[in-house]
Write an enzyme that holds these catalytic residues in place. Sequence first.
Site, mmCIF file in Angstrom:
data_model
loop_
_atom_site.group_PDB
_atom_site.id
_atom_site.type_symbol
_atom_site.label_atom_id
_atom_site.label_comp_id
_atom_site.label_asym_id
_atom_site.label_seq_id
_atom_site.Cartn_x
_atom_site.Cartn_y
_atom_site.Cartn_z
ATOM 1 N N SER A 5 12.025 -46.350 -1.117
ATOM 2 C CA SER A 5 12.325 -47.664 -1.692
ATOM 3 C C SER A 5 11.883 -49.031 -0.979
ATOM 4 O O SER A 5 12.023 -49.041 0.147
ATOM 5 C CB SER A 5 13.931 -47.457 -1.385
ATOM 6 O OG SER A 5 14.602 -48.741 -1.727
ATOM 7 N N HIS A 30 10.085 -46.739 -5.400
ATOM 8 C CA HIS A 30 11.345 -46.765 -6.156
ATOM 9 C C HIS A 30 11.829 -48.237 -5.908
ATOM 10 O O HIS A 30 11.775 -48.961 -4.805
ATOM 11 C CB HIS A 30 12.488 -46.193 -5.265
ATOM 12 C CG HIS A 30 13.720 -45.803 -5.947
ATOM 13 N ND1 HIS A 30 14.386 -45.216 -6.942
ATOM 14 C CD2 HIS A 30 14.937 -46.733 -5.387
ATOM 15 C CE1 HIS A 30 15.677 -45.395 -6.872
ATOM 16 N NE2 HIS A 30 16.057 -46.419 -5.920
ATOM 17 N N ASP A 32 14.851 -51.314 -6.319
ATOM 18 C CA ASP A 32 16.258 -51.406 -6.507
ATOM 19 C C ASP A 32 16.417 -52.866 -6.942
ATOM 20 O O ASP A 32 16.500 -53.908 -6.088
ATOM 21 C CB ASP A 32 16.980 -51.380 -5.079
ATOM 22 C CG ASP A 32 16.862 -49.685 -4.566
ATOM 23 O OD1 ASP A 32 17.424 -49.125 -5.444
ATOM 24 O OD2 ASP A 32 16.335 -49.493 -3.621
ATOM 25 N N MET A 34 19.121 -55.584 -8.029
ATOM 26 C CA MET A 34 20.899 -55.837 -7.862
ATOM 27 C C MET A 34 20.998 -57.202 -8.584
ATOM 28 O O MET A 34 20.230 -58.087 -8.573
ATOM 29 C CB MET A 34 21.122 -55.891 -6.369
ATOM 30 C CG MET A 34 20.705 -54.635 -5.569
ATOM 31 S SD MET A 34 21.182 -54.909 -3.807
ATOM 32 C CE MET A 34 20.246 -53.282 -3.431
ATOM 33 N N HIS A 63 15.215 -48.767 -10.526
ATOM 34 C CA HIS A 63 16.870 -48.522 -10.467
ATOM 35 C C HIS A 63 17.640 -49.795 -10.652
ATOM 36 O O HIS A 63 17.619 -50.624 -9.705
ATOM 37 C CB HIS A 63 17.053 -48.017 -8.964
ATOM 38 C CG HIS A 63 18.489 -47.842 -8.683
ATOM 39 N ND1 HIS A 63 18.834 -47.455 -7.373
ATOM 40 C CD2 HIS A 63 19.711 -47.561 -9.492
ATOM 41 C CE1 HIS A 63 20.353 -47.252 -7.443
ATOM 42 N NE2 HIS A 63 20.811 -47.388 -8.691
ATOM 43 N N MET A 65 20.723 -51.808 -10.625
ATOM 44 C CA MET A 65 22.151 -51.820 -10.099
ATOM 45 C C MET A 65 22.771 -53.165 -10.581
ATOM 46 O O MET A 65 23.222 -54.079 -9.929
ATOM 47 C CB MET A 65 22.372 -51.835 -8.615
ATOM 48 C CG MET A 65 22.359 -50.433 -8.116
ATOM 49 S SD MET A 65 21.912 -50.563 -6.320
ATOM 50 C CE MET A 65 20.025 -50.607 -6.614
ATOM 51 N N MET A 134 23.912 -41.181 -6.484
ATOM 52 C CA MET A 134 23.987 -42.137 -5.308
ATOM 53 C C MET A 134 24.660 -41.156 -4.154
ATOM 54 O O MET A 134 25.626 -41.104 -4.265
ATOM 55 C CB MET A 134 24.767 -43.253 -5.698
ATOM 56 C CG MET A 134 23.976 -44.334 -6.429
ATOM 57 S SD MET A 134 22.323 -44.872 -6.100
ATOM 58 C CE MET A 134 22.812 -45.362 -4.345
ATOM 59 N N ASP A 172 19.591 -40.899 -3.816
ATOM 60 C CA ASP A 172 19.321 -42.099 -3.253
ATOM 61 C C ASP A 172 20.356 -42.393 -2.155
ATOM 62 O O ASP A 172 21.480 -42.753 -2.487
ATOM 63 C CB ASP A 172 19.191 -42.872 -4.313
ATOM 64 C CG ASP A 172 18.640 -44.568 -4.016
ATOM 65 O OD1 ASP A 172 18.430 -44.794 -2.946
ATOM 66 O OD2 ASP A 172 18.801 -45.185 -4.891
HETATM 67 C C1 DX5 Z 1 20.993 -48.703 -2.228
HETATM 68 C C2 DX5 Z 1 19.627 -48.484 -2.689
HETATM 69 C C3 DX5 Z 1 18.593 -47.461 -1.998
HETATM 70 C C4 DX5 Z 1 18.315 -48.053 -0.877
HETATM 71 C C5 DX5 Z 1 18.212 -46.686 0.029
HETATM 72 O O1 DX5 Z 1 21.837 -49.519 -3.030
HETATM 73 O O2 DX5 Z 1 19.857 -48.072 -4.157
HETATM 74 O O3 DX5 Z 1 17.419 -47.249 -2.817
HETATM 75 O O4 DX5 Z 1 17.000 -48.633 -0.722
HETATM 76 O O5 DX5 Z 1 18.086 -46.951 1.414
HETATM 77 P P1 DX5 Z 1 17.965 -46.014 2.516
HETATM 78 O O6 DX5 Z 1 17.018 -44.905 2.635
HETATM 79 O O7 DX5 Z 1 17.816 -46.874 3.858
HETATM 80 O O8 DX5 Z 1 19.413 -45.419 2.520
HETATM 81 ZN ZN ZN Z 2 17.875 -47.168 -5.567
#
Ligand code: DX5
Ligand code: ZN
Length: 213
Positions: A5, A30, A32, A34, A63, A65, A134, A172
């Site tokens: 990620s 990956h 993320d 947000m 991904h 969010m 998750m 994840d």
């Molecule tokens: C959290 C994200 C993850 C995050 C995981 O909201 O969706 O993808 O980057 O991070 P680690 O592997 O550090 O838990």
């Molecule tokens: Zn993620």
Amino acid sequence: MLAPSLLAADFGNLEKEMSWFNQSRADWLHLDIMDGVFVPNISFGFPVLKAVARLCQKPLDVHLMIVQPEKFIGEVKALGAYMMNVHYEACPHLHRVLGQIHEAGMKAGVTLNPSTPVCVLEDIIQDADMVLLMSVNPGFGGQKFIEHTIDKVKSLRSLIERTGSHALIEIDGGVNMETGRRLREAGADVLVAGSAVFGAPDPLKAAADLASL
Ligand code: DX5
Ligand code: ZN
């Protein structure tokens, strides 16, 4: 499979991060996204991701969010994304959204928060190319793995077998060598790891180790 990620990368030096990443054993990158509404944090948006997409030579696993993720199918497609993951909790008309993602030429993933049970997938599993479970509450990297996820992977694996679905299982949050090994044993196909890869002293080795689980 392994999908590191970007959230844990050094944003001040994305070119350097992508150069080792392209040589690594990671399968996908990956990403993320947000919005500060669906999750209590904001990460990066499309202008930054366009630069990352130019530098990255591996498939992009996006991904979202965010609320109303269907508004951004065109932007995700324009990045050249392979997989677009939307949250079950953010899509009252999930069947329609997965259809729209497929029409745009991408694979479609359904993501579940830790508190959402696997049984809600019963009537959508046939339309999903992947289910992203998750294993932390989404919004932040570096959180502790929620143990109950192991049971959810097992239930999801039996739902997939029972229905003949082709969906992959991705996990994840809080993934490291220890949790990763147990997740693979429980039936996970793809592991996402942020801090355990980009935050490792030797990210190339960390990616190789996690990819070999
Ligand atoms: C959290 C994200 C993850 C995050 C995981 O909201 O969706 O993808 O980057 O991070 P680690 O592997 O550090 O838990
Ligand atoms: Zn993620």
